[in-house]
Design an enzyme around this catalytic site. Sequence first.
Site, PDB file in Angstrom:
ATOM      1  N   TYR A 158      -7.584  10.742   4.273  1.00 14.48           N
ATOM      2  CA  TYR A 158      -7.553  11.722   5.591  1.00 14.48           C
ATOM      3  C   TYR A 158      -8.530  12.806   4.926  1.00 14.48           C
ATOM      4  O   TYR A 158      -8.210  13.555   4.135  1.00 14.48           O
ATOM      5  CB  TYR A 158      -5.964  11.998   5.725  1.00 14.48           C
ATOM      6  CG  TYR A 158      -5.298  11.003   6.184  1.00 14.48           C
ATOM      7  CD1 TYR A 158      -5.083  10.462   7.378  1.00 14.48           C
ATOM      8  CD2 TYR A 158      -4.158  10.566   5.484  1.00 14.48           C
ATOM      9  CE1 TYR A 158      -4.644   9.364   7.848  1.00 14.48           C
ATOM     10  CE2 TYR A 158      -3.105   9.568   5.830  1.00 14.48           C
ATOM     11  CZ  TYR A 158      -3.460   9.105   6.812  1.00 14.48           C
ATOM     12  OH  TYR A 158      -2.551   8.147   7.491  1.00 14.48           O
TER      13      TYR A 158
ATOM     14  N   PRO B 109      -2.742   6.515  17.478  1.00 11.67           N
ATOM     15  CA  PRO B 109      -2.965   5.997  16.299  1.00 11.67           C
ATOM     16  C   PRO B 109      -2.735   6.799  14.918  1.00 11.67           C
ATOM     17  O   PRO B 109      -2.778   6.234  14.004  1.00 11.67           O
ATOM     18  CB  PRO B 109      -4.284   5.222  16.332  1.00 11.67           C
ATOM     19  CG  PRO B 109      -5.029   5.595  17.300  1.00 11.67           C
ATOM     20  CD  PRO B 109      -4.158   6.588  18.247  1.00 11.67           C
TER      21      PRO B 109
ATOM     22  N   HIS C 249       0.884  -1.305  -0.054  1.00 11.69           N
ATOM     23  CA  HIS C 249       0.098  -0.002  -0.058  1.00 11.69           C
ATOM     24  C   HIS C 249       0.806   1.111   0.004  1.00 11.69           C
ATOM     25  O   HIS C 249       1.623   1.399   0.899  1.00 11.69           O
ATOM     26  CB  HIS C 249      -0.855   0.039   1.198  1.00 11.69           C
ATOM     27  CG  HIS C 249      -1.835   0.976   1.042  1.00 11.69           C
ATOM     28  ND1 HIS C 249      -1.973   2.165   1.107  1.00 11.69           N
ATOM     29  CD2 HIS C 249      -3.525   0.558   1.151  1.00 11.69           C
ATOM     30  CE1 HIS C 249      -3.238   2.701   0.990  1.00 11.69           C
ATOM     31  NE2 HIS C 249      -4.122   1.684   0.643  1.00 11.69           N
TER      32      HIS C 249
ATOM     33  N   LYS D  27       1.821   3.716  14.225  1.00  5.21           N
ATOM     34  CA  LYS D  27       3.410   3.430  14.707  1.00  5.21           C
ATOM     35  C   LYS D  27       3.268   2.543  15.611  1.00  5.21           C
ATOM     36  O   LYS D  27       4.295   1.875  16.033  1.00  5.21           O
ATOM     37  CB  LYS D  27       4.013   4.505  15.229  1.00  5.21           C
ATOM     38  CG  LYS D  27       4.299   5.824  14.079  1.00  5.21           C
ATOM     39  CD  LYS D  27       5.133   5.537  13.076  1.00  5.21           C
ATOM     40  CE  LYS D  27       5.410   6.550  12.281  1.00  5.21           C
ATOM     41  NZ  LYS D  27       5.852   5.999  10.803  1.00  5.21           N
TER      42      LYS D  27
ATOM     43  N   TYR E 153       6.525   8.903   7.642  1.00  2.06           N
ATOM     44  CA  TYR E 153       5.040   8.165   7.470  1.00  2.06           C
ATOM     45  C   TYR E 153       5.436   6.457   7.391  1.00  2.06           C
ATOM     46  O   TYR E 153       4.783   5.933   8.143  1.00  2.06           O
ATOM     47  CB  TYR E 153       4.385   8.307   6.231  1.00  2.06           C
ATOM     48  CG  TYR E 153       2.794   8.166   6.366  1.00  2.06           C
ATOM     49  CD1 TYR E 153       1.834   8.278   7.080  1.00  2.06           C
ATOM     50  CD2 TYR E 153       2.472   7.413   4.969  1.00  2.06           C
ATOM     51  CE1 TYR E 153       0.544   7.936   7.247  1.00  2.06           C
ATOM     52  CE2 TYR E 153       1.016   6.976   4.688  1.00  2.06           C
ATOM     53  CZ  TYR E 153       0.331   7.372   6.005  1.00  2.06           C
ATOM     54  OH  TYR E 153      -1.094   6.888   5.981  1.00  2.06           O
TER      55      TYR E 153
HETATM   56  P1  RFL Z   1      -0.677  -5.731  22.987  1.00  3.88           P
HETATM   57  O1  RFL Z   1      -0.828  -5.981  21.506  1.00  3.88           O
HETATM   58  O2  RFL Z   1      -1.669  -4.918  23.676  1.00  3.88           O
HETATM   59  O3  RFL Z   1      -0.309  -7.014  23.537  1.00  3.88           O
HETATM   60  C1  RFL Z   1      -0.185  -7.332  24.987  1.00  3.88           C
HETATM   61  C2  RFL Z   1      -0.741  -8.516  25.453  1.00  3.88           C
HETATM   62  O4  RFL Z   1      -0.702  -8.644  26.795  1.00  3.88           O
HETATM   63  C3  RFL Z   1      -1.790  -9.158  27.221  1.00  3.88           C
HETATM   64  N1  RFL Z   1      -1.974  -8.648  28.910  1.00  3.88           N
HETATM   65  C4  RFL Z   1      -1.620  -9.581  29.913  1.00  3.88           C
HETATM   66  N2  RFL Z   1      -0.995 -10.652  29.875  1.00  3.88           N
HETATM   67  C5  RFL Z   1      -0.720 -11.267  31.001  1.00  3.88           C
HETATM   68  N3  RFL Z   1      -0.745 -10.709  32.291  1.00  3.88           N
HETATM   69  C6  RFL Z   1      -1.294  -9.478  32.355  1.00  3.88           C
HETATM   70  N4  RFL Z   1      -1.664  -8.765  33.381  1.00  3.88           N
HETATM   71  C7  RFL Z   1      -1.614  -8.856  31.134  1.00  3.88           C
HETATM   72  N5  RFL Z   1      -2.182  -7.735  30.594  1.00  3.88           N
HETATM   73  C8  RFL Z   1      -2.482  -7.567  29.257  1.00  3.88           C
HETATM   74  C9  RFL Z   1      -2.832  -8.824  26.578  1.00  3.88           C
HETATM   75  O5  RFL Z   1      -3.960  -9.440  26.626  1.00  3.88           O
HETATM   76  C10 RFL Z   1      -2.423  -8.709  25.241  1.00  3.88           C
HETATM   77  O6  RFL Z   1      -2.328  -9.992  24.539  1.00  3.88           O
HETATM   78  O7  RFL Z   1       0.856  -5.013  22.878  1.00  3.88           O
HETATM   79  P2  RFL Z   1       2.060  -4.948  22.116  1.00  3.88           P
HETATM   80  O8  RFL Z   1       2.584  -6.169  21.785  1.00  3.88           O
HETATM   81  O9  RFL Z   1       2.901  -4.004  22.974  1.00  3.88           O
HETATM   82  O10 RFL Z   1       1.621  -4.466  20.634  1.00  3.88           O
HETATM   83  C11 RFL Z   1       1.132  -2.966  20.662  1.00  3.88           C
HETATM   84  C12 RFL Z   1       0.230  -2.826  19.421  1.00  3.88           C
HETATM   85  O11 RFL Z   1      -0.702  -3.924  19.810  1.00  3.88           O
HETATM   86  C13 RFL Z   1      -0.593  -1.536  19.316  1.00  3.88           C
HETATM   87  O12 RFL Z   1       0.427  -0.360  19.672  1.00  3.88           O
HETATM   88  C14 RFL Z   1      -1.223  -1.362  18.091  1.00  3.88           C
HETATM   89  O13 RFL Z   1      -2.422  -2.110  17.671  1.00  3.88           O
HETATM   90  C15 RFL Z   1      -1.517   0.206  17.911  1.00  3.88           C
HETATM   91  N6  RFL Z   1      -2.287   0.462  16.514  1.00  3.88           N
HETATM   92  C16 RFL Z   1      -1.745   0.600  15.752  1.00  3.88           C
HETATM   93  N7  RFL Z   1      -0.591   0.451  15.344  1.00  3.88           N
HETATM   94  C17 RFL Z   1       0.280   0.342  14.186  1.00  3.88           C
HETATM   95  O14 RFL Z   1       1.409   0.156  13.988  1.00  3.88           O
HETATM   96  N8  RFL Z   1      -0.597   0.552  13.124  1.00  3.88           N
HETATM   97  C18 RFL Z   1      -1.783   0.673  12.990  1.00  3.88           C
HETATM   98  O15 RFL Z   1      -2.374   0.895  12.022  1.00  3.88           O
HETATM   99  C19 RFL Z   1      -2.525   0.782  14.326  1.00  3.88           C
HETATM  100  N9  RFL Z   1      -4.004   0.857  14.197  1.00  3.88           N
HETATM  101  C20 RFL Z   1      -3.687   0.611  17.053  1.00  3.88           C
HETATM  102  C21 RFL Z   1      -4.293   0.673  15.544  1.00  3.88           C
HETATM  103  C22 RFL Z   1      -4.508   0.408  18.031  1.00  3.88           C
HETATM  104  C23 RFL Z   1      -5.771   0.407  18.312  1.00  3.88           C
HETATM  105  N10 RFL Z   1      -6.213   0.392  19.495  1.00  3.88           N
HETATM  106  C24 RFL Z   1      -7.480  -0.538  19.614  1.00  3.88           C
HETATM  107  C25 RFL Z   1      -5.827   1.106  20.525  1.00  3.88           C
HETATM  108  C26 RFL Z   1      -5.916   1.045  15.634  1.00  3.88           C
HETATM  109  C27 RFL Z   1      -6.911   0.831  16.881  1.00  3.88           C
HETATM  110  C28 RFL Z   1      -7.880   0.906  16.828  1.00  3.88           C
END
Ligand code: RFL
Length: 392
Positions: A202, A294, A72, A298, A389
């Site tokens: 956007y 978001p 993309h 990143k 970006y």
């Molecule tokens: P995660 O993916 O939240 O995983 C953490 C894991 O820890 C578990 N956990 C526990 N396990 C044991 N004991 C506990 N006490 C615990 N507490 C929590 C959870 O169940 C989970 O499985 O963290 P990690 O690995 O640091 O990854 C971070 C990313 O997931 C996050 O930064 C992204 O999703 C952010 N984000 C985006 N990032 C991008 O790079 N590109 C995107 O397009 C993008 N879009 C987004 C996003 C985040 C979003 N939300 C919901 C906040 C879009 C959205 C809507």
Amino acid sequence: DSTDVVILGAGPAGLVLANLLLDAGVGCVVLERADREHVQTRARAGFLAANTVRVLERHGLADGLRRGGREHSVCEFRTGDGRFRLDYSGLGRGEPHTVYPQQELVTDLLTRFLAAGGDLRFATEAVAVHDPDTTQPWVETRDADGRPGRWTGRYVAGCDGRHGAARRSLPPGAVRIHRRDHGVSWLGLLAEAPPSLDAVGYAMHERGFAGHMARTPETTRYYLQCEPGTSPASWSEERIWDELTVRMRAADYGALHHGRIVQSTVVDLESDVLEPLRHGSLFLAGDAAGLISPSAAKGANLAVLAAEILAEALVDDLRNADPGPLSRYSARCLAHIWRAQEFSLWMIRLLHRAPGQDDEALFQEQLRRARVESLRTSRTHQDWFADNYVGI
Ligand code: RFL
């Protein structure tokens, strides 16, 4: 039970770290609060930076995204003054994004880890990390039935997100938390509808920002700026599509493909960064280390990058008796995190009007329009945008 590294959380950070440690022969266990079904179906990020793909490829973790990911490279800005498109694969260092839903990446990573004999405990919540300032930290756990348990390691990797046990277990004053509420909220929507344009959209509108991001040929993520504190329940499907239609200027630029809204959550645009990312034997990575709005997509990319840096440093320490890289982990990661925070804030300022109608708000709005105009017309500005970006 005991092992070398106790990893909290099976998200992108924890699972990349776990795979790399397992490959290097370092003992580890992953403790995950949720069950497997939940972890494999949680839809979040989708845009992977070229460097993230390179990290995953370098370690043999990219088979799934090579099959299922799609390149993309175009974004389209829509404003009251018209629209323009930037093909960022032809700007800056010339890299595209790979679109691959986060839950599929997570599924690939955990499937590979388990197939290689990795130890991953679902439905096992870390309650607290004890004695992080010693060389024998231990993690207090609780299973789904409330039964207590305990894991001891040489190191603990806190990859359990912003509300996890790692952050909670830091003694007061041990790390500084830099925090900023950007004062903007988005309704994050997932629609069972094909993408409506062949670009990230956007849209800047007097009624607020609207965003369009492809996820799969059948699903699209949309964002709608909303009042902070809004309840998702106050947005019916009809209201969502009406508002998207207005803000995306569908009457001028083409109708949107409608479909069922299968996820609707309010995301407050906030940043926080911990410093340092280490307290004794406890290390932080991914969202546990810092939360990024978001606006620039990143978060997952920073998580993968931190996991690689941490894995290599832990291997140097545990296999090669070289603690140097581990002592530099925090500074290395923070440099990447702050660069991403800076760009994410720039995006926030590009995409949103300052609230209110006072002199300051009107002044800010004119600056914002000038910023958009510069991005539309200046090749230098476009190159800078593309580097930031897609870069990480
Ligand atoms: P995660 O993916 O939240 O995983 C953490 C894991 O820890 C578990 N956990 C526990 N396990 C044991 N004991 C506990 N006490 C615990 N507490 C929590 C959870 O169940 C989970 O499985 O963290 P990690 O690995 O640091 O990854 C971070 C990313 O997931 C996050 O930064 C992204 O999703 C952010 N984000 C985006 N990032 C991008 O790079 N590109 C995107 O397009 C993008 N879009 C987004 C996003 C985040 C979003 N939300 C919901 C906040 C879009 C959205 C809507």
